[in-house]
Write a protein that holds these residues in place. Structure first.
Motif, PDB file in Angstrom:
ATOM      1  N   PHE A 106      26.617  78.538  -8.404  1.00  0.00           N
ATOM      2  CA  PHE A 106      26.507  79.137  -9.735  1.00  0.00           C
ATOM      3  C   PHE A 106      27.417  78.440 -10.734  1.00  0.00           C
ATOM      4  O   PHE A 106      27.119  78.404 -11.931  1.00  0.00           O
ATOM      5  CB  PHE A 106      26.841  80.635  -9.666  1.00  0.00           C
ATOM      6  N   ARG A 107      28.511  77.873 -10.263  1.00  0.00           N
ATOM      7  CA  ARG A 107      29.411  77.164 -11.181  1.00  0.00           C
ATOM      8  C   ARG A 107      28.761  75.910 -11.753  1.00  0.00           C
ATOM      9  O   ARG A 107      29.174  75.428 -12.804  1.00  0.00           O
ATOM     10  CB  ARG A 107      30.707  76.800 -10.463  1.00  0.00           C
ATOM     11  N   VAL A 112      25.777  73.647 -18.603  1.00  0.00           N
ATOM     12  CA  VAL A 112      24.546  72.880 -18.404  1.00  0.00           C
ATOM     13  C   VAL A 112      23.360  73.707 -18.871  1.00  0.00           C
ATOM     14  O   VAL A 112      22.591  73.287 -19.729  1.00  0.00           O
ATOM     15  CB  VAL A 112      24.370  72.474 -16.930  1.00  0.00           C
ATOM     16  N   THR A 113      23.203  74.875 -18.296  1.00  0.00           N
ATOM     17  CA  THR A 113      22.132  75.790 -18.706  1.00  0.00           C
ATOM     18  C   THR A 113      22.680  77.107 -19.239  1.00  0.00           C
ATOM     19  O   THR A 113      21.986  77.801 -19.974  1.00  0.00           O
ATOM     20  CB  THR A 113      21.198  76.092 -17.524  1.00  0.00           C
ATOM     21  N   HIS A 114      23.892  77.456 -18.859  1.00  0.00           N
ATOM     22  CA  HIS A 114      24.482  78.738 -19.232  1.00  0.00           C
ATOM     23  C   HIS A 114      25.934  78.545 -19.636  1.00  0.00           C
ATOM     24  O   HIS A 114      26.584  77.559 -19.251  1.00  0.00           O
ATOM     25  CB  HIS A 114      24.416  79.739 -18.062  1.00  0.00           C
ATOM     26  N   ALA A 119      26.849  82.528 -16.629  1.00  0.00           N
ATOM     27  CA  ALA A 119      26.796  82.131 -15.225  1.00  0.00           C
ATOM     28  C   ALA A 119      27.455  83.185 -14.333  1.00  0.00           C
ATOM     29  O   ALA A 119      26.971  83.473 -13.225  1.00  0.00           O
ATOM     30  CB  ALA A 119      27.468  80.778 -15.038  1.00  0.00           C
ATOM     31  N   LYS A 120      28.549  83.771 -14.788  1.00  0.00           N
ATOM     32  CA  LYS A 120      29.181  84.855 -14.024  1.00  0.00           C
ATOM     33  C   LYS A 120      28.250  86.047 -13.901  1.00  0.00           C
ATOM     34  O   LYS A 120      28.171  86.687 -12.836  1.00  0.00           O
ATOM     35  CB  LYS A 120      30.493  85.269 -14.686  1.00  0.00           C
ATOM     36  N   ALA A 121      27.531  86.348 -14.966  1.00  0.00           N
ATOM     37  CA  ALA A 121      26.584  87.459 -14.920  1.00  0.00           C
ATOM     38  C   ALA A 121      25.439  87.155 -13.963  1.00  0.00           C
ATOM     39  O   ALA A 121      24.981  88.047 -13.224  1.00  0.00           O
ATOM     40  CB  ALA A 121      26.052  87.747 -16.323  1.00  0.00           C
ATOM     41  N   GLU A 122      24.964  85.907 -13.956  1.00  0.00           N
ATOM     42  CA  GLU A 122      23.907  85.529 -13.018  1.00  0.00           C
ATOM     43  C   GLU A 122      24.388  85.658 -11.579  1.00  0.00           C
ATOM     44  O   GLU A 122      23.650  86.124 -10.705  1.00  0.00           O
ATOM     45  CB  GLU A 122      23.450  84.095 -13.293  1.00  0.00           C
ATOM     46  N   ALA A 123      25.623  85.235 -11.322  1.00  0.00           N
ATOM     47  CA  ALA A 123      26.159  85.325  -9.963  1.00  0.00           C
ATOM     48  C   ALA A 123      26.369  86.769  -9.539  1.00  0.00           C
ATOM     49  O   ALA A 123      26.146  87.125  -8.367  1.00  0.00           O
ATOM     50  CB  ALA A 123      27.472  84.550  -9.879  1.00  0.00           C
ATOM     51  N   GLY A 143      28.216  88.325  -6.265  1.00  0.00           N
ATOM     52  CA  GLY A 143      28.485  86.906  -6.237  1.00  0.00           C
ATOM     53  C   GLY A 143      29.507  86.466  -7.266  1.00  0.00           C
ATOM     54  O   GLY A 143      29.730  87.137  -8.282  1.00  0.00           O
ATOM     55  N   LYS A 144      30.119  85.310  -6.990  1.00  0.00           N
ATOM     56  CA  LYS A 144      31.080  84.695  -7.896  1.00  0.00           C
ATOM     57  C   LYS A 144      30.603  83.285  -8.235  1.00  0.00           C
ATOM     58  O   LYS A 144      29.654  82.767  -7.639  1.00  0.00           O
ATOM     59  CB  LYS A 144      32.467  84.646  -7.238  1.00  0.00           C
ATOM     60  N   LEU A 145      31.270  82.658  -9.185  1.00  0.00           N
ATOM     61  CA  LEU A 145      30.871  81.313  -9.592  1.00  0.00           C
ATOM     62  C   LEU A 145      30.964  80.321  -8.448  1.00  0.00           C
ATOM     63  O   LEU A 145      30.196  79.353  -8.393  1.00  0.00           O
ATOM     64  CB  LEU A 145      31.739  80.839 -10.760  1.00  0.00           C
TER      65      LEU A 145
END
Length: 301
Positions: A106-107, A112-114, A119-123, A143-145
């Motif tokens: 996720f990091r 790049v895209t977020h 990205a933290k929210a996606e994880a 999840g975490k980055l």
């Protein structure tokens, strides 16, 4: 090289010095014949390998993917990051149910895209199995980055059982692992059609002329409006295929933009250094190359 006399010996005061020379005047006929034969054999072997490779491609039963005008085709062209973000959304909404991205964390999405917060929210939307804890038990946590994209199945046997014995490949390096790269991925996703006469498919198989053998276990998954874009782009089937192909290209080569930027910098630096070195060489050797030697006999008086 020395046996072929590509290095000529110059007798100077002191030890002899070998300097590179391509002068063939001193070569014997046998040596010229030998080197010519080796050159012809090497060139012929290369041409034969190229012809065999082309004939093998032409004799295959699968269709050849068309080359698409990707925005990152050029040597100095960067990836379309808006397309990469949309491709991630397609993967998340469509492909994630069957395919994993075990080498992408996720990091890697940050900047790049977020953004980092996105990205933290996606994880955090993904539950990661972790442990053991102090009592020896495994547990699930958000999840975490630093976490990698989890697989949709706990193991390969579970994946095969859910897909009629077919194992969905990991998509992290799929673009580099398939000949044709993103052209193949795009053609495969948009190339589903009815099987021609004489082609019999087993239960659970679909026909795709771009897949080796034509029979593929994955059904067509991309249709118009099969996914929803956050930026409002019309989600046609071809647009979905184009964006997810671009995203998978980024997954296979996340350093692509940095490498091409470094190439531009290196060309600029080395061009400047080459001009400086050439000028310095001319400056240092100008006195030697323009000197005039005159013989003045010494008088006996």
């Amino acid at each position: 090289i020395c046996g072929a006399r590509l290095l000529k010996n110059y007798g100077l005061v002191g030890p002899q010095v070998c300097q590179l020379s391509t002068n063939a005047q001193g070569w014997t006929k046998s040596r010229k014949l030998l080197l010519s034969t080796l050159g012809v054999i090497g060139g012929g072997a290369g041409a034969l390998l190229f012809a065999l490779e082309q004939s093998v491609d032409a004799s295959g039963t699968e269709a050849h993917p068309y080359h698409q005008p990707w925005s990152h085709n050029g040597l100095f062209q960067a990836l379309d990051h808006a397309s990469v973000r949309r491709g991630y959304e397609v993967y998340k909404q469509v492909c994630k149910a069957c395919h994993s991205l075990q080498y992408v964390a996720f990091r890697n999405l940050v900047n790049v895209t977020h953004t980092e917060a996105e990205a933290k929210a996606e994880a955090a939307e993904v539950m990661i199995k972790d442990g053991p804890d102090e009592e020896g038990n495994y547990f699930e946590r958000p999840g975490k980055l630093s976490d990698y994209f989890p697989s949709p199945y706990p193991n390969e046997n579970a994946a095969r059982a859910a897909n009629n014995g077919a194992y969905p490949p990991d998509l992290s390096l799929i673009v580099l692992g398939r000949k044709g790269g993103e052209d193949y991925i795009f053609s495969l996703l948009t190339g589903y059609t009815e099987p021609p006469a004489g082609v019999v498919l087993r239960e659970g198989q679909n026909y795709n002329p771009y897949f080796p053998g034509g029979a593929i276990a994955m059904a067509q998954v991309l249709f118009d409006e099969a996914a929803e874009y956050s930026d409002g782009t019309p989600a046609t089937a071809s647009q979905l295929a184009k964006d997810v192909s671009t995203f998978l290209r980024w997954c296979s080569e996340p350093e692509l933009d940095d490498r091409r930027l470094m190439t531009i910098k290196a060309i600029g630096i080395f061009s400047t250094l080459a001009a400086i070195v050439y000028y310095y060489k001319r400056h240092k050797w100008s006195t030697l190359k323009s000197r005039k030697l005159a013989y003045k006999p010494v008088s006996k008086k």
